[in-house]
Write an enzyme that holds these catalytic residues in place. Structure first.
Site, PDB file in Angstrom:
ATOM      1  N   SER A   9       0.348  -1.600  -0.378  1.00 17.50           N
ATOM      2  CA  SER A   9      -0.375  -0.049  -0.377  1.00 17.50           C
ATOM      3  C   SER A   9       1.181   1.421   0.315  1.00 17.50           C
ATOM      4  O   SER A   9       1.249   1.644   1.223  1.00 17.50           O
ATOM      5  CB  SER A   9      -0.638   0.000   0.979  1.00 17.50           C
ATOM      6  OG  SER A   9      -1.553   1.116   1.212  1.00 17.50           O
ATOM      7  N   ASP A  36      -3.633   4.015  -3.330  1.00 19.43           N
ATOM      8  CA  ASP A  36      -5.228   4.074  -2.489  1.00 19.43           C
ATOM      9  C   ASP A  36      -5.514   5.722  -3.202  1.00 19.43           C
ATOM     10  O   ASP A  36      -5.057   6.216  -3.207  1.00 19.43           O
ATOM     11  CB  ASP A  36      -5.634   4.542  -1.228  1.00 19.43           C
ATOM     12  CG  ASP A  36      -5.194   2.812  -0.863  1.00 19.43           C
ATOM     13  OD1 ASP A  36      -6.401   2.067  -1.654  1.00 19.43           O
ATOM     14  OD2 ASP A  36      -4.731   2.603  -0.557  1.00 19.43           O
ATOM     15  N   MET A  38      -8.040   8.656  -3.159  1.00 20.31           N
ATOM     16  CA  MET A  38      -9.971   9.210  -2.823  1.00 20.31           C
ATOM     17  C   MET A  38      -9.853  10.980  -3.184  1.00 20.31           C
ATOM     18  O   MET A  38      -9.105  11.569  -3.561  1.00 20.31           O
ATOM     19  CB  MET A  38      -8.821   9.491  -1.019  1.00 20.31           C
ATOM     20  CG  MET A  38      -8.297   7.668  -0.057  1.00 20.31           C
ATOM     21  SD  MET A  38      -7.995   7.683   1.574  1.00 20.31           S
ATOM     22  CE  MET A  38      -7.634   6.376   1.379  1.00 20.31           C
ATOM     23  N   HIS A  67      -7.135   2.036  -6.837  1.00 15.39           N
ATOM     24  CA  HIS A  67      -8.227   0.931  -5.686  1.00 15.39           C
ATOM     25  C   HIS A  67      -8.500   2.815  -5.724  1.00 15.39           C
ATOM     26  O   HIS A  67      -8.372   3.432  -4.784  1.00 15.39           O
ATOM     27  CB  HIS A  67      -7.418   1.315  -4.566  1.00 15.39           C
ATOM     28  CG  HIS A  67      -8.952   0.361  -4.169  1.00 15.39           C
ATOM     29  ND1 HIS A  67      -8.397   0.199  -2.507  1.00 15.39           N
ATOM     30  CD2 HIS A  67     -10.251   0.534  -3.495  1.00 15.39           C
ATOM     31  CE1 HIS A  67     -10.044  -0.014  -1.839  1.00 15.39           C
ATOM     32  NE2 HIS A  67     -10.328   0.359  -2.452  1.00 15.39           N
ATOM     33  N   GLY A 143     -10.788   4.063   3.722  1.00 17.83           N
ATOM     34  CA  GLY A 143     -10.605   5.724   4.186  1.00 17.83           C
ATOM     35  C   GLY A 143      -8.896   5.547   5.034  1.00 17.83           C
ATOM     36  O   GLY A 143      -9.019   6.962   4.625  1.00 17.83           O
TER      37      GLY A 143
HETATM   38  C1  DX5 Z   1      -7.004   1.830   2.169  1.00 20.15           C
HETATM   39  C2  DX5 Z   1      -5.551   1.019   2.259  1.00 20.15           C
HETATM   40  C3  DX5 Z   1      -5.389   0.898   3.223  1.00 20.15           C
HETATM   41  C4  DX5 Z   1      -4.021   1.011   4.261  1.00 20.15           C
HETATM   42  C5  DX5 Z   1      -3.319  -1.312   4.534  1.00 20.15           C
HETATM   43  O1  DX5 Z   1      -7.228   0.995   0.940  1.00 20.15           O
HETATM   44  O2  DX5 Z   1      -5.668  -0.299   1.488  1.00 20.15           O
HETATM   45  O3  DX5 Z   1      -6.258  -0.214   4.113  1.00 20.15           O
HETATM   46  O4  DX5 Z   1      -3.576   1.721   3.531  1.00 20.15           O
HETATM   47  O5  DX5 Z   1      -2.494  -1.055   5.226  1.00 20.15           O
HETATM   48  P1  DX5 Z   1      -2.844  -1.780   6.817  1.00 20.15           P
HETATM   49  O6  DX5 Z   1      -4.556  -1.551   7.354  1.00 20.15           O
HETATM   50  O7  DX5 Z   1      -1.899  -2.636   7.000  1.00 20.15           O
HETATM   51  O8  DX5 Z   1      -2.514   0.275   7.390  1.00 20.15           O
HETATM   52 ZN    ZN Z   2      -6.668  -0.145  -0.967  1.00 21.31          ZN
END
Ligand code: DX5
Ligand code: ZN
Length: 224
Positions: A9, A36, A38, A67, A143
């Site tokens: 991520s 990600d 947003m 995403h 988010g």
């Molecule tokens: C949102 C992101 C999060 C995050 C995943 O879509 O993709 O879910 O960065 O990593 P964690 O939950 O491990 O911080």
């Molecule tokens: Zn994501």
């Protein structure tokens, strides 16, 4: 052994030293980069954007796994078109006609995907599954990084895997949110094909990225 992709991520990477992180990720052969996007409407946050995707696509070493957590998806597809033929996913509840959106994504040169938010069901996603190449089960609310897994979301992984088999469909099952050392075994055993790795694993504070990738590979290998 079943192949399980690691999709780091990128909102959790070191923004001040991105090139170093990227070199480690590419050197260790991670299969995807989870990005990600947003809009401050579908989710109350902002993160990365198309220019960031373009920079990583130009680097070209790792395919993108974008995403979208945005409303009005159709308006934005063009901005993400053709980034190395990676995946482009959105949340169907944001659209009146989500199958049309999947068609537009496919026409743009990306592989279409959907996100399944914690309180949206596999049942609701079923009509769209013949048209996707990736289904991302979110185990936290969209988010933010750093949240705890929501009970009941893990069960959706095997439910989706079983449905895919029954219907003879062809898409990868991704899991996004709190993919931690504790949760990875169950996620892999339930049928995850790709794991989004954020602050719960690869990008844990003060732990070296390269070592965490090796640890994740080992953990996957024991449960795939
Ligand atoms: C949102 C992101 C999060 C995050 C995943 O879509 O993709 O879910 O960065 O990593 P964690 O939950 O491990 O911080
Ligand atoms: Zn994501």
């Amino acid at each position: 052994m079943r192949k399980v992709f690691i999709s780091p991520s990128m909102m959790c990477a070191n923004f001040l030293d991105l090139k170093t992180d990227l070199d480690v990720l590419a050197g260790s052969g991670v299969e995807l980069l989870h990005i990600d996007i947003m809009d401050g409407h579908y989710v109350p946050n902002f993160t990365l954007g198309p220019d960031y995707c373009r920079a990583l696509a130009l680097d070209g070493r790792i395919p993108l796994d974008i995403h979208l957590m945005v409303e009005n998806v159709d308006l934005f597809i063009e901005r993400f078109a053709g980034f190395g033929g990676g995946y482009l996913s959105f949340h169907p509840e944001t659209q009146y006609h989500p199958q049309r959106t999947l068609q537009l994504i496919a026409q743009s040169g990306m592989h279409p995907g959907i996100g399944i938010a914690p309180f949206h069901t596999i049942e609701q996603a079923k009509p769209l599954l013949p048209f996707v190449k990736l289904a991302c089960i979110m185990t936290v609310n969209p988010g933010y990084a750093g949240q705890k897994l929501i009970p009941g979301t893990m069960e959706k992984i095997s439910e989706l895997r079983d449905w895919r088999k029954k219907m003879g469909l062809d898409f990868i099952i991704e899991v996004d949110g709190n993919v931690s050392w504790e949760n990875i075994p169950r996620m892999v055993e339930a049928g995850a094909d790709a794991l989004v790795a954020g602050t719960s694993s690869l990008f844990k504070k003060d732990e070296p990225l390269g070592g965490n990738i090796a640890r994740m590979r080992e953990l996957i290998a024991r449960h795939a």
